[in-house]
Design a protein around this motif. Structure first.
Motif, PDB file in Angstrom:
ATOM      1  N   ARG A  90      -8.219   3.317  -6.839  1.00  0.00           N
ATOM      2  CA  ARG A  90      -7.512   2.146  -6.334  1.00  0.00           C
ATOM      3  C   ARG A  90      -8.428   1.213  -5.548  1.00  0.00           C
ATOM      4  N   ASP A 120      -3.272   5.070  -0.885  1.00  0.00           N
ATOM      5  CA  ASP A 120      -4.304   4.245  -0.260  1.00  0.00           C
ATOM      6  C   ASP A 120      -4.638   4.734   1.141  1.00  0.00           C
ATOM      7  N   SER A 180      -7.613   9.435  -6.354  1.00  0.00           N
ATOM      8  CA  SER A 180      -6.745   8.266  -6.562  1.00  0.00           C
ATOM      9  C   SER A 180      -7.147   7.121  -5.642  1.00  0.00           C
ATOM     10  N   GLY A 229      -9.783   3.225   0.502  1.00  0.00           N
ATOM     11  CA  GLY A 229      -8.640   3.618   1.305  1.00  0.00           C
ATOM     12  C   GLY A 229      -9.047   4.011   2.706  1.00  0.00           C
ATOM     13  N   LYS A 246       0.839  -1.192   0.000  1.00  0.00           N
ATOM     14  CA  LYS A 246       0.000   0.000   0.000  1.00  0.00           C
ATOM     15  C   LYS A 246       0.878   1.248   0.000  1.00  0.00           C
TER      16      LYS A 246
END
Length: 263
Positions: A134, A87, A130, A137, A8
């Motif tokens: 992904r 993350d 982001s 998070g 991560k």
């Protein structure tokens, strides 16, 4: 316990010393790659060298002032360019204050608002896209026990940390649908270099033992009778940012040795 964090990417502010550095070490020990932010490049370089040598993770240091929009942009751009985003975000940059409401000028209020609140707002806007891309998070805000149990000599700190806690709750409600968990941690007494520096300054004129002074502070405020180490706090923070805390959303956690006087 495997926290499933290896590989991560975590962005940490105020990461070159104290709590921030301890949390960076904690993440690195779990195999997390790091984007470390602070204002002094030399401290960042030392932290990156130490962490990469000890843990074999990738890490970069970004010298910036997250109390400014430009500083946040620099940090976000570095995370995206190096790792494709993040993350985990640990909003840790902050500092105490010393004033009365009657004598504190507007610009002092504004500077603390920018550091404690707007930095978190801007970093969320910059890094959440982001995180979504992904798959989700975790965002954790480092507020303070003073957000709910104020110390009399630092009203600006108390007020802005309380605002950060409320921002965190609102952000949690907005982002939970995107599999992004947002929480707050409210530490009590943590033995950072700032505490040691202050204790030495206060005791130097009288020749009092600075360690004895800190023990008096702990005896007065913390039923556990001591300060926490930054590493103790870091262990809890790393856990909260892991999948092992997957049902923790919009919460505030007190890690204070019993300092909080209410339930």
């Amino acid at each position: 316990m495997d926290l499933n964090l290896r590989g991560k990417v975590a962005v940490l502010t105020g990461a070159s010393v104290g709590i921030g550095l301890a949390v960076a070490e904690g993440f690195a020990a779990e195999g997390v790659n790091l984007v470390l932010a602070a204002r002094q490049q030399d401290r960042l370089d030392a932290a990156v060298a130490q962490i990469t040598a000890s843990h074999g993770v990738e890490a970069i240091g970004v010298a910036c002032d997250v109390a400014t929009a430009e500083g946040v942009t620099r940090l976000v751009d570095a995370a995206v360019e190096t790792f494709g985003g993040a993350d985990i975000l640990f909003n840790n940059a902050g500092t105490g204050s010393n004033e009365t409401i009657m004598n504190a000028p507007d610009d002092k209020w504004q500077s603390y608002w920018d550091l404690h609140v707007m930095a978190a707002v801007r970093l969320a806007r910059g890094l959440v896209p982001s995180m979504k891309a992904r798959g989700g998070g975790a965002i954790l805000h480092n507020a303070s026990i003073c957000a709910v149990q104020p110390l009399g000599y630092e009203p600006i700190y108390n007020v802005t940390k309380a605002a950060l806690m409320m921002f965190s709750k609102n952000l949690a409600n907005e982002l939970v649908k995107d599999n992004i968990r947002v929480n707050t941690i409210n530490p009590g007494l943590v033995l950072t270099p700032d505490w040691i520096k202050t204790a030495k300054a206060l005791t130097q004129p009288s020749g009092e033992d600075w360690q004895a002074h800190l023990q008096q502070v702990a005896d007065e405020h913390a039923p556990i009778g001591r300060f926490a180490t930054p590493a103790e706090l870091a262990d809890f923070i790393v856990f909260l940012c892991s999948e092992r805390a997957s049902y923790s959303v919009g919460a505030t956690y007190f890690v204070d040795g019993g300092m909080l006087k209410t339930v």
